[in-house]
Design an enzyme around this catalytic site. Structure first.
Site, PDB file in Angstrom:
ATOM      1  CB  CYS A 203      35.169 -15.586  -5.119  1.00 10.69           C
ATOM      2  SG  CYS A 203      33.464 -16.125  -5.303  1.00 10.69           S
TER       3      CYS A 203
ATOM      4  CD  GLU B  99      39.426 -13.833  -6.340  1.00  9.53           C
ATOM      5  OE1 GLU B  99      38.233 -13.976  -6.046  1.00  9.53           O
ATOM      6  OE2 GLU B  99      39.989 -14.493  -7.248  1.00  9.53           O
TER       7      GLU B  99
END
Length: 316
Positions: free
Chosen positions: A134, A226
C-alpha cells in the site's frame, strides 16, 4: 510472497519482538497463504523455545468474527491493515488501534531531479511484489522540463504506455475497469494484466502506465486512485507549484486516511487500559529515554489511533 504474506510476517515479527502473542485474522481471499505463513513462523518460534500458542491464525474469517476478536478484553492493541471498513471497525472496537487503509502515493519529478534514478526508484517501488504494497507509488507527476526525459526513461526501464482508444481521453480508464477489477486482489505481473485486458505488450514489460491530464483526479478516474498492481498514472505539471498542488489533490482524493470527524465522533467510546504499562526498568535502561519519545509519538493520517497508543501497547 505477496503483500498479505509480507504484511502478516511483519506484524508477527514486531509482536514477538515486543513480547506479545498475536492472533491473525486474514482476508478470506488470502486465508490459505496467510495461515501457511503463520504456521511456518510458529514452527520456527517453537524450535527456539517460544511457548505454544504464541502465533495464531483464524482458519475461518468473517467480518463479525474479526470484530468480536477485536473486542476481546485480552487484546492490548490492534494492527489493522485493509479497507476503510476494517480500519473503522478497529477504531470503534474500544481498543487502542493502528489502522492503515488505502494509500495513493504520488512521486514528483521536478526539473533538477536525477531523472534516470528517480524513474528507476519509482518503478522498483511499484513493481516490488507486483505493486501490492500500500506504500508503493501510484502516480508519477513530472514537471514540464523533465517530462520527455521521464517518458523516455520509463520506456527504457520496462514501462508500457497505454494508448487511448477511439480518441477518448478516458480510454486508459476503460482499461482499468475490467482487467484491474478482476485481479486487484491477486497481484499479477503487468504482462498478465495486459493479456486480461486484450493488450499485446513486450514480454519484458514491468509496469503499465496511463497518461492522464491534471484534471483527471477523482472517483470518475480509477487510475488516479490506489492500484494494487503494477499500474501507474503519469501526469505533467507546468511548474513546481502546480506539481505540488497536483500531488496534494491526489493525496486528498485517496491517501489522507480516516476523516477527523469520524475520529472525534467515536473517541468518547474508546478506552485505553492503563494496566498494560509493564515495561521493565532494565529494558528502559537498555533502550534509553528515546524509547518513551519514540513509542509515544502520535501517528497521523491513516495510521492515527484514537488515543495515541504508547509503549505499553508494544512491550508487555
Amino acid at each position: 510472497m505477496h503483500q498479505p504474506d509480507i504484511d502478516r510476517d511483519y506484524k508477527t515479527l514486531i509482536s514477538i519482538k515486543a513480547q506479545n502473542a498475536i492472533v491473525l485474522s486474514p482476508h478470506p481471499a488470502a486465508i490459505k497463504c496467510i495461515c501457511q505463513v503463520a504456521a511456518l513462523l510458529d514452527r520456527a518460534a517453537l524450535t527456539v523455545g517460544a511457548p505454544e500458542g504464541l502465533i495464531n491464525c483464524m482458519q475461518h474469517t468473517t467480518l463479525e468474527g474479526t470484530r468480536e476478536l477485536m473486542r476481546q478484553h485480552d487484546v492490548g492493541v490492534i494492527l489493522a491493515t485493509g479497507g476503510t471498513g476494517l480500519v473503522r471497525a478497529a477504531y470503534s472496537s474500544g481498543r487502542p488501534a493502528y489502522g492503515v487503509g488505502p494509500g495513493n502515493v504520488p512521486a514528483f519529478i521536478e526539473r533538477t531531479a536525477d531523472v534516470r534514478k528517480a524513474v528507476a526508484d519509482i518503478i522498483a517501488g511499484k513493481t516490488f511484489d507486483y505493486g501490492t504494497i500500500c506504500s508503493s507509488e501510484q502516480a508519477i507527476v513530472a514537471e514540464e522540463p523533465a517530462r520527455e526525459l521521464a517518458l523516455e526513461e520509463c520506456r527504457r526501464q520496462g514501462a508500457y504506455f497505454l494508448r487511448r482508444r477511439n480518441g477518448k481521453s478516458r480510454a486508459p480508464l476503460d482499461f482499468a475497469g475490467n482487467a484491474h477489477a478482476e485481479c486487484e486482489n491477486r497481484g499479477p505481473p503487468a504482462t498478465m494484466i495486459a493479456e486480461m485486458a486484450g493488450i499485446t505488450v513486450p514480454p519484458a514489460t514491468r509496469v503499465l502506465i496511463a497518461r492522464l491530464g491534471p484534471e483527471q483526479v477523482g472517483r470518475e478516474f480509477p487510475l488516479s486512485a490506489e492500484k494494487l498492481s503494477p499500474i501507474l498514472a503519469f501526469y505533467t505539471a507546468p511548474n513546481l507549484a502546480a506539481g505540488i498542488a497536483l500531488c496534494r489533490r491526489l493525496l486528498e482524493f485517496g491517501g489522507l486516511g480516516t476523516p477527523a470527524r469520524f475520529i472525534r465522533r467515536i473517541a468518547p467510546h474508546t478506552r485505553v487500559r492503563r494496566g498494560d504499562a509493564r515495561v521493565s526498568r532494565g529494558c528502559e535502561q537498555r533502550c534509553g529515554a528515546r524509547l518513551h519519545r519514540l513509542l509515544d509519538e502520535p501517528v497521523s493520517g491513516d495510521d492515527a489511533g484514537l488515543r495515541r497508543p504508547g509503549r505499553q501497547h508494544h512491550i508487555r
